[in-house]
Design a protein around this motif. Structure first.
Motif, PDB file in Angstrom:
ATOM      1  N   LYS A  13       9.972  10.504   0.513  1.00  0.00           N
ATOM      2  CA  LYS A  13       8.944  10.972  -0.416  1.00  0.00           C
ATOM      3  C   LYS A  13       7.974   9.843  -0.780  1.00  0.00           C
ATOM      4  CE  LYS A  13      10.257  13.745  -3.771  1.00  0.00           C
ATOM      5  NZ  LYS A  13      11.060  14.281  -4.879  1.00  0.00           N
ATOM      6  N   LYS A  14       8.517   8.669  -1.011  1.00  0.00           N
ATOM      7  CA  LYS A  14       7.687   7.513  -1.366  1.00  0.00           C
ATOM      8  C   LYS A  14       6.740   7.158  -0.218  1.00  0.00           C
ATOM      9  CE  LYS A  14       8.486   2.888  -3.270  1.00  0.00           C
ATOM     10  NZ  LYS A  14       9.525   1.932  -3.607  1.00  0.00           N
ATOM     11  N   PHE A  15       7.272   7.156   0.999  1.00  0.00           N
ATOM     12  CA  PHE A  15       6.469   6.798   2.161  1.00  0.00           C
ATOM     13  C   PHE A  15       5.360   7.823   2.397  1.00  0.00           C
ATOM     14  CE2 PHE A  15       5.710   6.970   6.773  1.00  0.00           C
ATOM     15  CZ  PHE A  15       5.200   5.691   6.945  1.00  0.00           C
ATOM     16  N   VAL A  16       5.699   9.111   2.371  1.00  0.00           N
ATOM     17  CA  VAL A  16       4.718  10.163   2.636  1.00  0.00           C
ATOM     18  C   VAL A  16       3.649  10.198   1.539  1.00  0.00           C
ATOM     19  CG1 VAL A  16       4.422  12.672   2.776  1.00  0.00           C
ATOM     20  CG2 VAL A  16       6.237  11.561   4.050  1.00  0.00           C
ATOM     21  N   LYS A  17       4.077  10.046   0.292  1.00  0.00           N
ATOM     22  CA  LYS A  17       3.115  10.080  -0.816  1.00  0.00           C
ATOM     23  C   LYS A  17       2.082   8.973  -0.656  1.00  0.00           C
ATOM     24  CE  LYS A  17       2.766  10.506  -5.719  1.00  0.00           C
ATOM     25  NZ  LYS A  17       3.432  11.137  -6.812  1.00  0.00           N
ATOM     26  N   PHE A  18       2.538   7.765  -0.361  1.00  0.00           N
ATOM     27  CA  PHE A  18       1.601   6.661  -0.234  1.00  0.00           C
ATOM     28  C   PHE A  18       0.793   6.741   1.041  1.00  0.00           C
ATOM     29  CE2 PHE A  18       2.959   4.606  -3.963  1.00  0.00           C
ATOM     30  CZ  PHE A  18       1.868   3.827  -4.289  1.00  0.00           C
ATOM     31  N   LEU A  19       1.315   7.394   2.054  1.00  0.00           N
ATOM     32  CA  LEU A  19       0.550   7.585   3.271  1.00  0.00           C
ATOM     33  C   LEU A  19      -0.696   8.417   2.969  1.00  0.00           C
ATOM     34  CD1 LEU A  19       1.230   6.514   6.032  1.00  0.00           C
ATOM     35  CD2 LEU A  19       2.134   8.733   6.637  1.00  0.00           C
ATOM     36  N   TYR A  34      -7.924   6.058   0.179  1.00  0.00           N
ATOM     37  CA  TYR A  34      -8.447   4.761  -0.245  1.00  0.00           C
ATOM     38  C   TYR A  34      -8.983   3.962   0.951  1.00  0.00           C
ATOM     39  CZ  TYR A  34      -8.395  -0.010  -2.097  1.00  0.00           C
ATOM     40  OH  TYR A  34      -8.739  -1.287  -2.465  1.00  0.00           O
ATOM     41  N   GLU A  35      -8.245   3.969   2.045  1.00  0.00           N
ATOM     42  CA  GLU A  35      -8.647   3.201   3.228  1.00  0.00           C
ATOM     43  C   GLU A  35      -9.808   3.844   3.970  1.00  0.00           C
ATOM     44  OE1 GLU A  35      -4.878   3.010   5.175  1.00  0.00           O
ATOM     45  OE2 GLU A  35      -4.393   1.072   4.287  1.00  0.00           O
ATOM     46  N   VAL A  54      -8.994   3.995  -6.425  1.00  0.00           N
ATOM     47  CA  VAL A  54      -8.035   2.991  -6.901  1.00  0.00           C
ATOM     48  C   VAL A  54      -7.178   3.576  -8.019  1.00  0.00           C
ATOM     49  CG1 VAL A  54      -7.838   0.794  -8.140  1.00  0.00           C
ATOM     50  CG2 VAL A  54      -9.362   0.979  -6.183  1.00  0.00           C
ATOM     51  N   ILE A  55      -7.795   4.384  -8.879  1.00  0.00           N
ATOM     52  CA  ILE A  55      -7.033   5.019  -9.960  1.00  0.00           C
ATOM     53  C   ILE A  55      -5.984   5.966  -9.395  1.00  0.00           C
ATOM     54  CG2 ILE A  55      -7.239   6.695 -11.850  1.00  0.00           C
ATOM     55  CD1 ILE A  55      -9.913   5.313 -12.576  1.00  0.00           C
ATOM     56  N   GLN A  56      -6.352   6.739  -8.372  1.00  0.00           N
ATOM     57  CA  GLN A  56      -5.389   7.652  -7.737  1.00  0.00           C
ATOM     58  C   GLN A  56      -4.235   6.870  -7.107  1.00  0.00           C
ATOM     59  OE1 GLN A  56      -5.212  10.950  -7.884  1.00  0.00           O
ATOM     60  NE2 GLN A  56      -6.962  10.798  -9.264  1.00  0.00           N
ATOM     61  N   LEU A  57      -4.565   5.763  -6.475  1.00  0.00           N
ATOM     62  CA  LEU A  57      -3.548   4.909  -5.863  1.00  0.00           C
ATOM     63  C   LEU A  57      -2.612   4.342  -6.926  1.00  0.00           C
ATOM     64  CD1 LEU A  57      -3.015   3.913  -2.964  1.00  0.00           C
ATOM     65  CD2 LEU A  57      -4.400   1.919  -3.482  1.00  0.00           C
ATOM     66  N   ASP A  58      -3.192   3.877  -8.022  1.00  0.00           N
ATOM     67  CA  ASP A  58      -2.395   3.312  -9.103  1.00  0.00           C
ATOM     68  C   ASP A  58      -1.545   4.384  -9.787  1.00  0.00           C
ATOM     69  OD1 ASP A  58      -1.717   0.897 -10.370  1.00  0.00           O
ATOM     70  OD2 ASP A  58      -2.837   1.514 -12.145  1.00  0.00           O
ATOM     71  N   ALA A 109      -0.305   7.053  -8.361  1.00  0.00           N
ATOM     72  CA  ALA A 109       0.804   7.352  -7.452  1.00  0.00           C
ATOM     73  C   ALA A 109       1.896   6.294  -7.573  1.00  0.00           C
ATOM     74  CB  ALA A 109       0.305   7.428  -6.019  1.00  0.00           C
ATOM     75  N   ARG A 110       1.487   5.050  -7.656  1.00  0.00           N
ATOM     76  CA  ARG A 110       2.460   3.965  -7.806  1.00  0.00           C
ATOM     77  C   ARG A 110       3.183   4.067  -9.142  1.00  0.00           C
ATOM     78  NH1 ARG A 110       1.328  -2.393  -8.312  1.00  0.00           N
ATOM     79  NH2 ARG A 110       3.442  -3.086  -8.030  1.00  0.00           N
ATOM     80  N   THR A 111       2.450   4.373 -10.201  1.00  0.00           N
ATOM     81  CA  THR A 111       3.051   4.512 -11.523  1.00  0.00           C
ATOM     82  C   THR A 111       4.064   5.644 -11.550  1.00  0.00           C
ATOM     83  OG1 THR A 111       1.032   3.660 -12.518  1.00  0.00           O
ATOM     84  CG2 THR A 111       2.530   4.828 -13.968  1.00  0.00           C
ATOM     85  N   GLU A 112       3.718   6.765 -10.930  1.00  0.00           N
ATOM     86  CA  GLU A 112       4.649   7.892 -10.865  1.00  0.00           C
ATOM     87  C   GLU A 112       5.944   7.504 -10.163  1.00  0.00           C
ATOM     88  OE1 GLU A 112       2.870  11.320  -9.071  1.00  0.00           O
ATOM     89  OE2 GLU A 112       1.197  11.317 -10.477  1.00  0.00           O
ATOM     90  N   LEU A 113       5.817   6.753  -9.074  1.00  0.00           N
ATOM     91  CA  LEU A 113       7.016   6.327  -8.348  1.00  0.00           C
ATOM     92  C   LEU A 113       7.872   5.391  -9.191  1.00  0.00           C
ATOM     93  CD1 LEU A 113       5.592   5.745  -4.778  1.00  0.00           C
ATOM     94  CD2 LEU A 113       7.142   7.544  -5.503  1.00  0.00           C
ATOM     95  N   LEU A 114       7.234   4.449  -9.868  1.00  0.00           N
ATOM     96  CA  LEU A 114       7.990   3.521 -10.714  1.00  0.00           C
ATOM     97  C   LEU A 114       8.662   4.245 -11.869  1.00  0.00           C
ATOM     98  CD1 LEU A 114       5.619   0.430 -10.842  1.00  0.00           C
ATOM     99  CD2 LEU A 114       7.807   0.613  -9.656  1.00  0.00           C
ATOM    100  N   GLU A 115       7.950   5.193 -12.476  1.00  0.00           N
ATOM    101  CA  GLU A 115       8.532   5.948 -13.584  1.00  0.00           C
ATOM    102  C   GLU A 115       9.704   6.794 -13.116  1.00  0.00           C
ATOM    103  OE1 GLU A 115       5.298   8.079 -15.331  1.00  0.00           O
ATOM    104  OE2 GLU A 115       4.611   6.348 -16.477  1.00  0.00           O
ATOM    105  N   ALA A 116       9.595   7.369 -11.927  1.00  0.00           N
ATOM    106  CA  ALA A 116      10.700   8.169 -11.386  1.00  0.00           C
ATOM    107  C   ALA A 116      11.923   7.299 -11.145  1.00  0.00           C
ATOM    108  CB  ALA A 116      10.274   8.860 -10.096  1.00  0.00           C
TER     109      ALA A 116
END
Length: 195
Positions: free
Chosen positions: A102-108, A114-115, A130-134, A136-143
């Motif tokens: 899930k982490k890999f696909v979400k960031f893909l 972004y790229e 950048v906000i969307q990227l951040d 997504a990262r925040t959601e993963l860390l919170e999970a």
């Protein structure tokens, strides 16, 4: 048996690598292209490692054990081994492989947007990406944190579940303590002249 050594190695290696990668990816600044590529590469390595050690090699090794137990007619080992293997396979999928997938696909998906920004993209569009990227990262860390916080939740202990505290020294409890200590040191209290 070599199979047991492989099982232990795979489980320890995958866990160590996953924890290391998890900690490294937490400190990366994914708004920088180099860190974002490193983030995706590390998560891909962790995903491949989990799939190999926790699904593919796990299945091969447990099947090898099952065949050995079947040939040895060790029916109890075979029965309980299959039950435990099914349970642990479920754990491997739910707690190890699925989160990394899930982490890999979400960031893909998020990083692809972004790229894909052209070099002449507006500042608002870049900031939005950048906000969307951040996010997504925040959601993963919170999970990840939510999973661990549930382990350390403050819980109320009912009086029925606690051990009563001895108040004062009683002769019976003192004698029980002496008997317990004498057994642990190999000395027979009944032969003691003190009693």
């Amino acid at each position: 048996h070599k199979t047991i050594h492989w099982l232990c190695f795979d489980l320890q290696f995958a866990a160590g690598l996953a924890l290391s990668i998890g900690e490294i990816t937490k400190v990366l600044d994914i708004t920088k292209p180099r860190h974002l590529r490193l983030f995706k590469a590390l998560n891909f390595i962790a995903l491949v490692t989990m799939v190999w050690t926790r699904i593919i090699h796990w299945t091969y090794l447990t099947t090898t054990l099952f065949v050995t137990w079947y040939n040895d007619k060790a029916w109890a080992f075979l029965f309980f081994g299959i039950l435990l293997s099914i349970a642990f396979t479920g754990f491997n999928y739910v707690c190890c492989v699925k989160p990394f997938y899930k982490k890999f696909v979400k960031f893909l998906h998020v990083s692809a947007e972004y790229e894909a920004l052209p070099p002449d993209a507006s500042a608002d569009r870049r900031r939005s990406s950048v906000i969307q990227l951040d996010l997504a990262r925040t959601e993963l860390l919170e999970a990840e944190l939510a999973d661990f916080q549930s382990l350390f939740e403050k819980r109320e202990v009912s009086r029925r579940q606690s051990v009563p505290v001895l108040r004062g020294v009683r002769r019976g409890s003192l004698l029980a303590l002496q008997v317990q200590q004498s057994k642990s040191f190999g000395y027979d209290m009944t032969k003691s002249k003190d009693l």
